[in-house]
Scaffold this motif. Structure first.
Motif, PDB file in Angstrom:
ATOM      1  N   VAL A 141      10.816   1.002  -4.515  1.00  0.00           N
ATOM      2  CA  VAL A 141      11.597   0.333  -3.467  1.00  0.00           C
ATOM      3  C   VAL A 141      11.299   0.961  -2.110  1.00  0.00           C
ATOM      4  CG1 VAL A 141      13.931  -0.054  -2.573  1.00  0.00           C
ATOM      5  CG2 VAL A 141      13.428  -0.486  -4.983  1.00  0.00           C
ATOM      6  N   TRP A 142      11.321   2.293  -2.037  1.00  0.00           N
ATOM      7  CA  TRP A 142      11.054   2.970  -0.765  1.00  0.00           C
ATOM      8  C   TRP A 142       9.647   2.681  -0.275  1.00  0.00           C
ATOM      9  CZ3 TRP A 142      14.539   4.179   2.468  1.00  0.00           C
ATOM     10  CH2 TRP A 142      15.779   4.634   2.051  1.00  0.00           C
ATOM     11  N   THR A 143       8.678   2.627  -1.190  1.00  0.00           N
ATOM     12  CA  THR A 143       7.297   2.330  -0.804  1.00  0.00           C
ATOM     13  C   THR A 143       7.183   0.917  -0.236  1.00  0.00           C
ATOM     14  OG1 THR A 143       6.431   3.875  -2.445  1.00  0.00           O
ATOM     15  CG2 THR A 143       4.917   2.170  -1.642  1.00  0.00           C
ATOM     16  N   VAL A 144       7.819  -0.044  -0.903  1.00  0.00           N
ATOM     17  CA  VAL A 144       7.786  -1.424  -0.417  1.00  0.00           C
ATOM     18  C   VAL A 144       8.454  -1.521   0.958  1.00  0.00           C
ATOM     19  CG1 VAL A 144       8.666  -3.760  -0.839  1.00  0.00           C
ATOM     20  CG2 VAL A 144       7.586  -2.480  -2.699  1.00  0.00           C
ATOM     21  N   LEU A 145       9.598  -0.866   1.123  1.00  0.00           N
ATOM     22  CA  LEU A 145      10.286  -0.892   2.417  1.00  0.00           C
ATOM     23  C   LEU A 145       9.432  -0.240   3.508  1.00  0.00           C
ATOM     24  CD1 LEU A 145      13.925  -0.051   1.282  1.00  0.00           C
ATOM     25  CD2 LEU A 145      13.029  -2.284   1.998  1.00  0.00           C
ATOM     26  N   LEU A 146       8.806   0.868   3.185  1.00  0.00           N
ATOM     27  CA  LEU A 146       7.928   1.545   4.136  1.00  0.00           C
ATOM     28  C   LEU A 146       6.777   0.630   4.543  1.00  0.00           C
ATOM     29  CD1 LEU A 146       6.846   4.073   5.634  1.00  0.00           C
ATOM     30  CD2 LEU A 146       5.659   4.644   3.502  1.00  0.00           C
ATOM     31  N   HIS A 147       6.153   0.000   3.567  1.00  0.00           N
ATOM     32  CA  HIS A 147       5.025  -0.879   3.870  1.00  0.00           C
ATOM     33  C   HIS A 147       5.465  -2.088   4.691  1.00  0.00           C
ATOM     34  CE1 HIS A 147       1.800   0.758   0.970  1.00  0.00           C
ATOM     35  NE2 HIS A 147       2.596   1.714   1.399  1.00  0.00           N
ATOM     36  N   ASN A 148       6.638  -2.601   4.394  1.00  0.00           N
ATOM     37  CA  ASN A 148       7.162  -3.698   5.206  1.00  0.00           C
ATOM     38  C   ASN A 148       7.393  -3.250   6.648  1.00  0.00           C
ATOM     39  OD1 ASN A 148       7.584  -6.302   3.824  1.00  0.00           O
ATOM     40  ND2 ASN A 148       8.699  -5.058   2.361  1.00  0.00           N
ATOM     41  N   ALA A 149       7.968  -2.077   6.821  1.00  0.00           N
ATOM     42  CA  ALA A 149       8.229  -1.563   8.169  1.00  0.00           C
ATOM     43  C   ALA A 149       6.935  -1.346   8.940  1.00  0.00           C
ATOM     44  CB  ALA A 149       9.026  -0.258   8.087  1.00  0.00           C
ATOM     45  N   ILE A 150       5.947  -0.739   8.307  1.00  0.00           N
ATOM     46  CA  ILE A 150       4.680  -0.475   8.994  1.00  0.00           C
ATOM     47  C   ILE A 150       3.949  -1.777   9.291  1.00  0.00           C
ATOM     48  CG2 ILE A 150       2.377   0.545   8.722  1.00  0.00           C
ATOM     49  CD1 ILE A 150       3.801   2.938   7.353  1.00  0.00           C
ATOM     50  N   ALA A 151       3.939  -2.699   8.344  1.00  0.00           N
ATOM     51  CA  ALA A 151       3.283  -3.990   8.587  1.00  0.00           C
ATOM     52  C   ALA A 151       3.948  -4.705   9.751  1.00  0.00           C
ATOM     53  CB  ALA A 151       3.329  -4.843   7.320  1.00  0.00           C
ATOM     54  N   SER A 152       5.277  -4.733   9.743  1.00  0.00           N
ATOM     55  CA  SER A 152       6.018  -5.410  10.806  1.00  0.00           C
ATOM     56  C   SER A 152       5.706  -4.800  12.168  1.00  0.00           C
ATOM     57  CB  SER A 152       7.512  -5.331  10.513  1.00  0.00           C
ATOM     58  OG  SER A 152       8.247  -5.915  11.544  1.00  0.00           O
ATOM     59  N   ARG A 153       5.706  -3.475  12.237  1.00  0.00           N
ATOM     60  CA  ARG A 153       5.407  -2.785  13.501  1.00  0.00           C
ATOM     61  C   ARG A 153       3.970  -3.024  13.943  1.00  0.00           C
ATOM     62  NH1 ARG A 153       9.159   0.450  16.386  1.00  0.00           N
ATOM     63  NH2 ARG A 153       7.203   0.928  17.397  1.00  0.00           N
ATOM     64  N   SER A 154       3.102  -3.371  12.991  1.00  0.00           N
ATOM     65  CA  SER A 154       1.687  -3.606  13.289  1.00  0.00           C
ATOM     66  C   SER A 154       1.388  -5.064  13.587  1.00  0.00           C
ATOM     67  CB  SER A 154       0.826  -3.132  12.114  1.00  0.00           C
ATOM     68  OG  SER A 154       1.044  -1.758  11.878  1.00  0.00           O
ATOM     69  N   GLY A 155       2.403  -5.912  13.495  1.00  0.00           N
ATOM     70  CA  GLY A 155       2.224  -7.319  13.807  1.00  0.00           C
ATOM     71  C   GLY A 155       1.584  -8.138  12.698  1.00  0.00           C
ATOM     72  N   ILE A 156       1.615  -7.619  11.473  1.00  0.00           N
ATOM     73  CA  ILE A 156       1.084  -8.363  10.330  1.00  0.00           C
ATOM     74  C   ILE A 156       2.147  -8.379   9.244  1.00  0.00           C
ATOM     75  CG2 ILE A 156      -1.339  -7.836  10.843  1.00  0.00           C
ATOM     76  CD1 ILE A 156      -1.262  -5.687   8.681  1.00  0.00           C
ATOM     77  N   ASN A 157       1.926  -9.174   8.210  1.00  0.00           N
ATOM     78  CA  ASN A 157       2.890  -9.165   7.116  1.00  0.00           C
ATOM     79  C   ASN A 157       2.403  -8.232   6.009  1.00  0.00           C
ATOM     80  OD1 ASN A 157       1.349 -10.655   5.097  1.00  0.00           O
ATOM     81  ND2 ASN A 157       1.719 -12.461   6.352  1.00  0.00           N
ATOM     82  N   VAL A 158       3.270  -7.921   5.084  1.00  0.00           N
ATOM     83  CA  VAL A 158       2.963  -6.920   4.069  1.00  0.00           C
ATOM     84  C   VAL A 158       1.853  -7.389   3.121  1.00  0.00           C
ATOM     85  CG1 VAL A 158       4.715  -7.533   2.345  1.00  0.00           C
ATOM     86  CG2 VAL A 158       4.037  -5.142   2.631  1.00  0.00           C
ATOM     87  N   THR A 159       1.759  -8.685   2.852  1.00  0.00           N
ATOM     88  CA  THR A 159       0.676  -9.189   2.007  1.00  0.00           C
ATOM     89  C   THR A 159      -0.668  -8.945   2.683  1.00  0.00           C
ATOM     90  OG1 THR A 159       2.083 -10.867   1.004  1.00  0.00           O
ATOM     91  CG2 THR A 159      -0.287 -11.251   0.901  1.00  0.00           C
ATOM     92  N   ASP A 160      -0.736  -9.237   3.973  1.00  0.00           N
ATOM     93  CA  ASP A 160      -1.973  -8.998   4.718  1.00  0.00           C
ATOM     94  C   ASP A 160      -2.328  -7.511   4.695  1.00  0.00           C
ATOM     95  OD1 ASP A 160      -1.656 -11.686   5.212  1.00  0.00           O
ATOM     96  OD2 ASP A 160      -1.550 -11.504   7.392  1.00  0.00           O
ATOM     97  N   MET A 161      -1.322  -6.655   4.864  1.00  0.00           N
ATOM     98  CA  MET A 161      -1.575  -5.225   4.859  1.00  0.00           C
ATOM     99  C   MET A 161      -2.083  -4.758   3.492  1.00  0.00           C
ATOM    100  SD  MET A 161       0.767  -2.071   6.200  1.00  0.00           S
ATOM    101  CE  MET A 161       1.778  -1.808   4.768  1.00  0.00           C
ATOM    102  N   GLN A 162      -1.543  -5.309   2.431  1.00  0.00           N
ATOM    103  CA  GLN A 162      -2.003  -4.913   1.105  1.00  0.00           C
ATOM    104  C   GLN A 162      -3.415  -5.416   0.825  1.00  0.00           C
ATOM    105  OE1 GLN A 162      -0.698  -2.523  -0.631  1.00  0.00           O
ATOM    106  NE2 GLN A 162       0.861  -2.438   0.960  1.00  0.00           N
ATOM    107  N   CYS A 163      -3.782  -6.547   1.417  1.00  0.00           N
ATOM    108  CA  CYS A 163      -5.173  -7.010   1.302  1.00  0.00           C
ATOM    109  C   CYS A 163      -6.108  -6.000   1.970  1.00  0.00           C
ATOM    110  CB  CYS A 163      -5.343  -8.391   1.916  1.00  0.00           C
ATOM    111  SG  CYS A 163      -4.720  -9.734   0.886  1.00  0.00           S
TER     112      CYS A 163
END
Length: 158
Positions: free
Chosen positions: A22-44
């Motif tokens: 859960v914390w990892t997913v939340l972290l990735h969502n926060a970083i993706a959001s701050r980077s202007g992309i979505n979490v799926t794009d970031m995981q790609c």
């Protein structure tokens, strides 16, 4: 060790792994959001950096996305953001290969993970070398056997 104590330890490890996820997913969502992309794009991007260049079909399969529309939209967004590029396969010019770029906006995305790396390094200082070996053994097995096996089982449920 009594079997009930072992069961409790395994249950607690399972619980803590779930909390960690859960914390990892939340972290990735926060970083993706701050980077202007979505979490799926970031995981790609993450997959491309870990596994190397892939065809759109390979990337779609790894991400559980449909070939064509969904993966094309992801690649288009990441290409516009300057994080990936498409190129022709050297062996088969009909195939397209997608690769993560090494500089530009992707560098900034990587910088957003620096606080994570710093905190992780500090946390690891408390563990003995043997404890670190156990953690590495657990994570390696999870990453090479358990998680891929579970994903294959999930894929087979369709």
């Amino acid at each position: 060790m009594a079997s009930s104590e072992r069961a409790e330890l395994i249950a607690e490890l399972s619980h803590q792994a779930r909390v960690s996820t859960v914390w990892t997913v939340l972290l990735h969502n926060a970083i993706a959001s701050r980077s202007g992309i979505n979490v799926t794009d970031m995981q790609c991007i993450n997959l491309l950096q870990l596994r190397g260049p892939m065809t759109p079909g390979q990337l779609a399969d790894a991400m559980f996305l449909t070939t064509g529309g969904a993966i094309t939209a992801v690649i288009d967004r990441l290409e516009r953001a300057g994080m990936v590029r498409r190129r022709r396969d050297d062996q088969d010019r009909r195939r397209v290969i997608v690769e993560a770029l090494q500089d530009g906006p992707i560098t900034e995305l990587g910088r957003r993970f620096l606080p994570v790396a710093e905190m992780y390094e500090k946390a690891m200082a408390d563990y003995t070398d043997e404890e670190l070996r156990v953690l590495i053994r657990y994570l390696t097995r999870n990453n090479t056997e358990i998680s891929p096996g579970v994903i294959e089982r999930v894929k087979g449920l369709d």
